[in-house]
Design an enzyme around this catalytic site. Sequence first.
Site, PDB file in Angstrom:
ATOM      1  N   SER A   1       0.796  -1.244   0.000  1.00 23.21           N
ATOM      2  CA  SER A   1       0.000   0.000   0.000  1.00 23.21           C
ATOM      3  C   SER A   1       0.821   1.283   0.000  1.00 23.21           C
ATOM      4  CB  SER A   1      -0.946   0.026   1.192  1.00 23.21           C
ATOM      5  OG  SER A   1      -2.000  -0.852   0.963  1.00 23.21           O
TER       6      SER A   1
ATOM      7  N   LYS B   1       0.291   3.294  -2.923  1.00 23.41           N
ATOM      8  CA  LYS B   1      -0.896   4.145  -3.097  1.00 23.41           C
ATOM      9  C   LYS B   1      -0.514   5.635  -3.054  1.00 23.41           C
ATOM     10  CE  LYS B   1      -3.991   0.726  -1.047  1.00 23.41           C
ATOM     11  NZ  LYS B   1      -4.652   0.267   0.181  1.00 23.41           N
TER      12      LYS B   1
ATOM     13  N   TYR C   1      -2.909  -3.217 -10.548  1.00 27.90           N
ATOM     14  CA  TYR C   1      -2.859  -2.931  -9.105  1.00 27.90           C
ATOM     15  C   TYR C   1      -2.023  -3.974  -8.354  1.00 27.90           C
ATOM     16  CZ  TYR C   1      -4.551  -2.378  -4.286  1.00 27.90           C
ATOM     17  OH  TYR C   1      -4.639  -2.221  -2.923  1.00 27.90           O
TER      18      TYR C   1
ATOM     19  N   TYR D   1      -4.599   4.253   7.523  1.00 29.79           N
ATOM     20  CA  TYR D   1      -5.997   3.797   7.576  1.00 29.79           C
ATOM     21  C   TYR D   1      -6.685   4.244   8.855  1.00 29.79           C
ATOM     22  CZ  TYR D   1      -3.586   0.999   4.240  1.00 29.79           C
ATOM     23  OH  TYR D   1      -2.790   0.616   3.229  1.00 29.79           O
TER      24      TYR D   1
ATOM     25  N   VAL E   1       1.002  -3.738   3.878  1.00 30.66           N
ATOM     26  CA  VAL E   1       0.868  -5.003   4.615  1.00 30.66           C
ATOM     27  C   VAL E   1       2.112  -5.882   4.579  1.00 30.66           C
ATOM     28  CG1 VAL E   1      -1.636  -5.362   4.657  1.00 30.66           C
ATOM     29  CG2 VAL E   1      -0.315  -6.070   2.658  1.00 30.66           C
TER      30      VAL E   1
HETATM   31  O1  DON Z   1      -5.013  -4.458  -1.744  1.00 34.12           O
HETATM   32  C1  DON Z   1      -4.345  -5.168  -0.993  1.00 34.12           C
HETATM   33  O2  DON Z   1      -4.902  -5.923  -0.232  1.00 34.12           O
HETATM   34  C2  DON Z   1      -2.815  -5.101  -0.971  1.00 34.12           C
HETATM   35  N1  DON Z   1      -2.210  -5.341  -2.174  1.00 34.12           N
HETATM   36  C3  DON Z   1      -2.323  -3.837  -0.366  1.00 34.12           C
HETATM   37  C4  DON Z   1      -2.927  -3.596   0.966  1.00 34.12           C
HETATM   38  C5  DON Z   1      -2.053  -2.971   1.967  1.00 34.12           C
HETATM   39  O3  DON Z   1      -0.841  -2.936   1.906  1.00 34.12           O
HETATM   40  C6  DON Z   1      -2.798  -2.482   3.129  1.00 34.12           C
HETATM   41  N2  DON Z   1      -1.889  -2.045   4.164  1.00 34.12           N
HETATM   42  N3  DON Z   1      -1.726  -2.011   5.246  1.00 34.12           N
END
Ligand code: DON
Length: 314
Positions: free
Chosen positions: A65, A68, A195, A247, A265
Site C-alpha cells: 500500500s 498508493k 494494481y 488507515y 501489509v
Molecule cells: O489491496 C491489498 O490488499 C494489498 N495489495 C495492499 C494492501 C495494503 O498494503 C494495506 N496495508 N496495510
Amino acid sequence: MMNVLEQQLAHLVDECRPYTAQGKVADYIPELAHVKDDLLGVAICLPDGSYIHAGDVHHKFTIQSVSKALALCYVLMEFGEDYVFSKVGMEPTGDAFNSIAKLEETVPSKPLNPMINAGALAVTSMILGDTAELKIYQFRQFLATLLGVPVEEVRYNEKVARSEYETTDLNRALLYFMRHHGIVEGDVDEIIDVYTKQCAIEIDCFDLARIGRILSGNGEDPVTGDELIPRRVVRIVKAIMTTCGMYDASGEFAVRVGLPGKSGVSGAILATGKHELGLSDVGFGIFGPALDSKGNSIAGMKLLELLVERYTSR
Ligand code: DON
C-alpha cells in the site's frame, strides 16, 4: 565505521524488535506469509541524500500500500488535482483499508480517499497505457525516476502479484461496485492486474527513505536538486498521508509519531520529516513484517514513535 547516531539507531532497533512478537505477518495474500516475523530494519535518508541505517535493511520486500501514495503523486502530476479529486475524495474513513462500507453510504459513490483500497483502485485505473503491461511500465518508470535508477531495476515480484491476483475477490468487488457507479471505467481484471503488480514492486528501506526524503524536500532530488515531484503535489500527498496513510490508525499514528506516513501489509512504512521538527528534511524507510490488527508494522510504529520522541522537538 558506525557513527554515534547509527549506534543509537541500532540500539533502538534492539529495543523495538521484541514488539514484533505481538504482531502477525500478513497471510491473506498467501505468498506474503513466508517472511520471518521478527525482522525489523530502518534507514534514514539525511538532508544531503546520504543514509544511516540499522537492523534488517538488506531485505527486499513488496511495496504494497505504500504504492498508493506514489500512484497518487503520479496521477496528480499526469491529470491534475481537479480531475483526480472528481473521482476520489480526500477525507479519512475510520474504516479498515479494504472496507466497502462507506462506498455504499456515500452519494455519489466515490471512494473517500486514495489511501484506502477503493480509492487506490480508482487511482490505478487512471494510469496511462493501452495494456496492463504498459500501464505498470509507466508506474515503474515513475518510481525509477524517484529512485534515480534505470527502469529495469524497478521490478515486481511475479509470485506475490499472481498470488494476490488469484485471491483478491474483495478488490474486484470494490471495482465492480465503482464501475457500476461510473467512478472507474474499463476491464476490472486488467485494473486488478496493474494494481497487484503495482503492490508487488520490490523495494528496500533505503528506497523508502529516499522517497521520504524527496517528500520532505518538497519534491526535490536531495543530491541533484532536480524537481522530481511538483511542490503542490507533494503538499497534497503529504496532507493525505497525514490524515489517511495508516488507515483507521491514522489518528493514533498522528498522536504517537506526528509525521506524514504510509504503511503497507508487507510491513513497510514510509515516513517523511517536517520542517518544524528537529528531524526535518529526512526520510524514513522501515520494514517490520509483523503487523498489528489494523495492518501496520507493530514494531515499525514503535520505532518511529521512539525516534520522534527522542530526536525531535515535537
Ligand atoms: O489491496 C491489498 O490488499 C494489498 N495489495 C495492499 C494492501 C495494503 O498494503 C494495506 N496495508 N496495510
